[in-house]
Design a protein around this motif. Structure first.
Motif, PDB file in Angstrom:
ATOM      1  N   ARG A 115       0.833  -1.204   0.000  1.00 48.23           N
ATOM      2  CA  ARG A 115       0.000   0.000   0.000  1.00 48.23           C
ATOM      3  C   ARG A 115       0.869   1.257   0.000  1.00 48.23           C
ATOM      4  O   ARG A 115       0.630   2.204  -0.754  1.00 48.23           O
ATOM      5  N   LEU A 116       1.892   1.259   0.875  1.00 52.74           N
ATOM      6  CA  LEU A 116       2.788   2.409   0.928  1.00 52.74           C
ATOM      7  C   LEU A 116       3.599   2.504  -0.361  1.00 52.74           C
ATOM      8  O   LEU A 116       3.827   3.602  -0.893  1.00 52.74           O
ATOM      9  N   GLY A 117       4.027   1.361  -0.889  1.00 55.89           N
ATOM     10  CA  GLY A 117       4.799   1.351  -2.123  1.00 55.89           C
ATOM     11  C   GLY A 117       4.036   1.944  -3.290  1.00 55.89           C
ATOM     12  O   GLY A 117       4.613   2.622  -4.148  1.00 55.89           O
ATOM     13  N   ALA A 118       2.730   1.704  -3.321  1.00 56.61           N
ATOM     14  CA  ALA A 118       1.911   2.258  -4.407  1.00 56.61           C
ATOM     15  C   ALA A 118       1.904   3.782  -4.358  1.00 56.61           C
ATOM     16  O   ALA A 118       1.860   4.458  -5.391  1.00 56.61           O
ATOM     17  N   VAL A 119       1.955   4.343  -3.141  1.00 54.04           N
ATOM     18  CA  VAL A 119       2.006   5.801  -2.986  1.00 54.04           C
ATOM     19  C   VAL A 119       3.382   6.325  -3.378  1.00 54.04           C
ATOM     20  O   VAL A 119       3.511   7.304  -4.134  1.00 54.04           O
ATOM     21  N   VAL A 120       4.426   5.678  -2.879  1.00 51.39           N
ATOM     22  CA  VAL A 120       5.793   6.126  -3.139  1.00 51.39           C
ATOM     23  C   VAL A 120       6.124   6.031  -4.621  1.00 51.39           C
ATOM     24  O   VAL A 120       6.802   6.897  -5.184  1.00 51.39           O
ATOM     25  N   GLU A 121       5.645   4.972  -5.244  1.00 47.84           N
ATOM     26  CA  GLU A 121       5.958   4.710  -6.647  1.00 47.84           C
ATOM     27  C   GLU A 121       5.557   5.869  -7.558  1.00 47.84           C
ATOM     28  O   GLU A 121       6.236   6.169  -8.549  1.00 47.84           O
ATOM     29  N   LYS A 122       4.471   6.540  -7.218  1.00 48.24           N
ATOM     30  CA  LYS A 122       3.963   7.634  -8.056  1.00 48.24           C
ATOM     31  C   LYS A 122       4.867   8.864  -7.987  1.00 48.24           C
ATOM     32  O   LYS A 122       4.927   9.645  -8.942  1.00 48.24           O
ATOM     33  N   ARG A 123       5.562   9.052  -6.830  1.00 53.00           N
ATOM     34  CA  ARG A 123       6.404  10.237  -6.660  1.00 53.00           C
ATOM     35  C   ARG A 123       7.700   9.836  -5.962  1.00 53.00           C
ATOM     36  O   ARG A 123       8.046  10.350  -4.908  1.00 53.00           O
ATOM     37  N   LEU A 124       8.408   8.896  -6.577  1.00 52.47           N
ATOM     38  CA  LEU A 124       9.603   8.329  -5.951  1.00 52.47           C
ATOM     39  C   LEU A 124      10.650   9.391  -5.645  1.00 52.47           C
ATOM     40  O   LEU A 124      11.263   9.376  -4.567  1.00 52.47           O
ATOM     41  N   ALA A 125      10.878  10.310  -6.565  1.00 54.69           N
ATOM     42  CA  ALA A 125      11.905  11.333  -6.356  1.00 54.69           C
ATOM     43  C   ALA A 125      11.641  12.139  -5.085  1.00 54.69           C
ATOM     44  O   ALA A 125      12.575  12.508  -4.363  1.00 54.69           O
ATOM     45  N   MET A 126      10.370  12.392  -4.794  1.00 55.23           N
ATOM     46  CA  MET A 126      10.014  13.181  -3.619  1.00 55.23           C
ATOM     47  C   MET A 126      10.229  12.377  -2.329  1.00 55.23           C
ATOM     48  O   MET A 126      10.498  12.957  -1.266  1.00 55.23           O
ATOM     49  N   TYR A 127      10.120  11.040  -2.418  1.00 55.65           N
ATOM     50  CA  TYR A 127      10.179  10.212  -1.212  1.00 55.65           C
ATOM     51  C   TYR A 127      11.571   9.661  -0.924  1.00 55.65           C
ATOM     52  O   TYR A 127      11.798   9.114   0.161  1.00 55.65           O
ATOM     53  N   LYS A 128      12.512   9.778  -1.838  1.00 58.50           N
ATOM     54  CA  LYS A 128      13.810   9.137  -1.641  1.00 58.50           C
ATOM     55  C   LYS A 128      14.518   9.604  -0.372  1.00 58.50           C
ATOM     56  O   LYS A 128      15.017   8.789   0.415  1.00 58.50           O
ATOM     57  N   ASP A 129      14.583  10.906  -0.155  1.00 56.31           N
ATOM     58  CA  ASP A 129      15.278  11.416   1.037  1.00 56.31           C
ATOM     59  C   ASP A 129      14.578  10.978   2.321  1.00 56.31           C
ATOM     60  O   ASP A 129      15.232  10.657   3.320  1.00 56.31           O
ATOM     61  N   VAL A 130      13.247  10.967   2.299  1.00 57.37           N
ATOM     62  CA  VAL A 130      12.489  10.541   3.478  1.00 57.37           C
ATOM     63  C   VAL A 130      12.782   9.075   3.796  1.00 57.37           C
ATOM     64  O   VAL A 130      13.049   8.711   4.943  1.00 57.37           O
ATOM     65  N   LEU A 131      12.731   8.233   2.769  1.00 56.69           N
ATOM     66  CA  LEU A 131      12.980   6.806   2.975  1.00 56.69           C
ATOM     67  C   LEU A 131      14.399   6.560   3.475  1.00 56.69           C
ATOM     68  O   LEU A 131      14.628   5.684   4.313  1.00 56.69           O
ATOM     69  N   ALA A 132      15.352   7.354   2.992  1.00 54.47           N
ATOM     70  CA  ALA A 132      16.729   7.209   3.452  1.00 54.47           C
ATOM     71  C   ALA A 132      16.852   7.562   4.933  1.00 54.47           C
ATOM     72  O   ALA A 132      17.530   6.875   5.702  1.00 54.47           O
ATOM     73  N   VAL A 133      16.177   8.635   5.341  1.00 51.31           N
ATOM     74  CA  VAL A 133      16.216   9.046   6.745  1.00 51.31           C
ATOM     75  C   VAL A 133      15.543   7.998   7.631  1.00 51.31           C
ATOM     76  O   VAL A 133      16.068   7.629   8.693  1.00 51.31           O
ATOM     77  N   VAL A 134      14.387   7.506   7.217  1.00 54.99           N
ATOM     78  CA  VAL A 134      13.673   6.508   8.019  1.00 54.99           C
ATOM     79  C   VAL A 134      14.491   5.225   8.125  1.00 54.99           C
ATOM     80  O   VAL A 134      14.568   4.609   9.199  1.00 54.99           O
ATOM     81  N   GLN A 135      15.113   4.806   7.016  1.00 54.31           N
ATOM     82  CA  GLN A 135      15.966   3.613   7.051  1.00 54.31           C
ATOM     83  C   GLN A 135      17.097   3.801   8.045  1.00 54.31           C
ATOM     84  O   GLN A 135      17.431   2.884   8.818  1.00 54.31           O
ATOM     85  N   GLN A 136      17.703   4.984   8.068  1.00 50.51           N
ATOM     86  CA  GLN A 136      18.783   5.272   9.001  1.00 50.51           C
ATOM     87  C   GLN A 136      18.264   5.289  10.435  1.00 50.51           C
ATOM     88  O   GLN A 136      18.941   4.809  11.354  1.00 50.51           O
ATOM     89  N   MET A 137      17.081   5.844  10.651  1.00 49.52           N
ATOM     90  CA  MET A 137      16.500   5.867  11.990  1.00 49.52           C
ATOM     91  C   MET A 137      16.268   4.454  12.513  1.00 49.52           C
ATOM     92  O   MET A 137      16.487   4.164  13.689  1.00 49.52           O
ATOM     93  N   LEU A 138      15.838   3.565  11.639  1.00 50.76           N
ATOM     94  CA  LEU A 138      15.622   2.177  12.048  1.00 50.76           C
ATOM     95  C   LEU A 138      16.928   1.492  12.427  1.00 50.76           C
ATOM     96  O   LEU A 138      16.970   0.684  13.355  1.00 50.76           O
ATOM     97  N   ALA A 139      17.997   1.842  11.701  1.00 50.41           N
ATOM     98  CA  ALA A 139      19.274   1.160  11.908  1.00 50.41           C
ATOM     99  C   ALA A 139      20.078   1.742  13.062  1.00 50.41           C
ATOM    100  O   ALA A 139      20.896   1.045  13.657  1.00 50.41           O
ATOM    101  N   ASP A 140      19.855   3.009  13.400  1.00 49.93           N
ATOM    102  CA  ASP A 140      20.691   3.712  14.368  1.00 49.93           C
ATOM    103  C   ASP A 140      20.064   3.703  15.751  1.00 49.93           C
ATOM    104  O   ASP A 140      19.247   4.551  16.091  1.00 49.93           O
TER     105      ASP A 140
END
Length: 501
Positions: A115-140
């Motif tokens: 469901r989230l992927g369907a949203v991100v897929e439409k505007r991937l360029a806008m979501y890339k930085d957000v996804l990178a930050v969230v991924q880092q938050m999960l790992a750190d």
């Protein structure tokens, strides 16, 4: 609490042991180096020995007959005695049930991820930085060190391009909550991200993603299904809004000018002025307008009590971290008094829901909205991190002194006039008024003589953040329940639907 009973075992068996006899009326059960003598009357020794041998086999018919009440009384007395000696064990590992629950949990992660992927897929360029930050938050894991209370997350000074991003601040608090109280959620959230990355064929990291082991996946089965849905949906919701205009903070304030320590009472006064100004700047909101326009019991009204039930149902969790702190005696006494005064208030909200025509089991099993979950988690994290931040923020939920809400008064009047609900709502309101809860922040902070500048800054920002959480939570009630003609609960399954942005 009920008494333990031997019938609670799913597949019981006597611990494997050696059986030997001595005399005509005694048996010895050997368990390793230990030995237990069994004495009996009126039953042949060989018959007892035969029953003991059968009890060592979990597949023996004797266990079935025992549960069906078809065994002689002496056999049940024997098994109860053996259980009291801790010689009965559960042989059903439960792995089948765990595997089934794990499959359902993984499937739910995949569903939310798609469901989230369907949203991100439409505007991937806008979501890339957000996804990178969230991924880092999960790992750190260092992001949630207890010392983190010196700087509010994603504030102007420390947030970089995501300064004052409400959605990422929300995720910060939910990650902090999960690391301490439900670490299994970190795995579930990573599964959601993996689904998103797979769908859009992109990942913020070039490193190969290691698939979680079956053993770690089994930990998902320990999560309550309602909790899993709650946190998967909130995780996806906050990621979805993070790069949007709605994801930005609307109540941020500059606190760098605070450089000197002060007393707790001074902090309380500063927080009150800050919150009153923020309330004035915010003005009315979607929920307030919709509520004041309603003159009957609609799903909008019912939804408010559903979400309030979810908050009060977890009040023990919110206050728990403070109760274990070694604070000064007077302050600890006030905290325990507050706990006693609030404990059980979920019964008021649940009773109101039932009086308004809702099924009690449906309300209990409903999935709280993402902002409701955040409301609970953020308060719990603040209670653990910094007492002054909690005491300053609690005026958001308990109310500012001498301030009244026309919206809540209107809703309460509607419900009080509804069939069977009036006495319940009136009793709850009268209870809060009699207990002087709008004075709680001052009473708590009056017992704190010294607050550092860093603690002040964090506490004031926390109070404003919780004000915005409260405002957004009410608006989410309006967005989700406001357009309903027939009440529908939040969630993914059984005819329910998630909150849409």
């Amino acid at each position: 609490m009920e008494r333990w009973d031997i019938d609670r075992y799913r597949r019981p068996a006597l611990v494997p042991c050696e059986v030997s006899s001595f005399g005509s009326e005694a048996l010895t059960i050997g368990v390793g180096d230990d030995a237990i003598d069994l004495s009996f009357e009126g039953v042949a020794r060989d018959e007892v020995a035969d029953v003991v041998a059968q009890l060592m086999r979990p597949s023996s018919d004797i266990w079935v007959k025992l549960n069906d009440g078809e065994c002689p009384a002496w056999i049940r007395a024997l098994t109860v005695q053996l259980d009291a000696l801790s010689l009965i064990e559960e042989t059903d590992s439960g792995i089948d049930g765990v595997a089934s629950e794990t499959e359902r949990a993984v499937a739910l992660c995949a569903e939310v991820g798609q469901r989230l992927g369907a949203v991100v897929e439409k505007r991937l360029a806008m979501y890339k930085d957000v996804l990178a930050v969230v991924q880092q938050m999960l790992a750190d894991e260092a992001l949630d060190r207890d010392a983190a209370a010196v700087a509010f997350p994603f504030s102007d000074q420390h947030g970089g391009k995501f300064a004052d991003n409400f959605a990422l601040q929300a995720l910060h608090f939910q990650l902090a909550y999960a690391r301490r109280n439900a670490p299994e959620l970190l795995l579930a959230w990573q599964r959601v991200l993996d689904e998103v990355f797979g769908r859009v064929s992109w990942s913020p990291s070039t490193e190969a993603v290691q698939n979680a082991s079956c053993e770690s996946l089994h930990s998902l089965a320990s999560l309550d299904p309602v909790d899993l849905q709650t946190y998967l949906l909130s995780f996806a919701h906050f990621i979805e809004i993070a790069p949007l205009r709605v994801g930005k903070r609307v109540t941020s304030v500059e606190t760098e000018s605070v450089r000197e320590p002060c007393s707790g009472l001074t902090l309380a006064a500063r927080a009150e002025r800050l919150l009153l100004k923020a309330l004035d700047d915010l003005g009315s909101n979607v929920y307030a307008s919709a509520a004041l326009a309603s003159n009957e019991i609609t799903p909008l009204v019912k939804g408010l009590y559903i979400e309030q039930y979810h908050v009060t149902d977890r009040f023990v969790e919110i206050l728990g971290p403070l109760l274990s702190r070694r604070l000064k005696r007077n302050l600890r006494a006030r905290l325990f008094q507050y706990f006693q005064e609030e404990y059980g208030h979920e019964a008021f909200e649940l009773a109101t829901c039932v009086a308004l025509g809702m099924n009690e089991n449906d309300v209990r099993a409903s999935v709280p909205l993402p902002l409701t979950a955040l409301y609970i988690d953020a308060y719990t994290v603040l209670a653990h991190r910094l007492p002054t931040a909690f005491f300053t923020s609690i005026m958001v939920t308990e109310g500012l002194r001498d301030q009244h809400s026309p919206v809540h008064e209107h809703i309460a009047a509607l419900v009080e006039n509804a069939l069977h609900a009036g006495d319940i709502v009136a009793k709850h309101g009268e209870t809060n008024d009699e207990l002087n809860h709008p004075s709680l922040s001052r009473l708590f902070l009056a017992d704190i003589p010294h607050v550092t500048a860093a603690q002040q800054r964090y506490s004031l920002e926390a109070a404003l953040f919780m004000l915005e959480v409260n405002m957004r939570q009410l608006e989410s009630v309006a967005f989700f329940y406001g357009d309903q003609t027939q009440l529908e609960f939040h969630g993914l399954h059984e005819g329910r639907r998630p909150l849409e942005v």
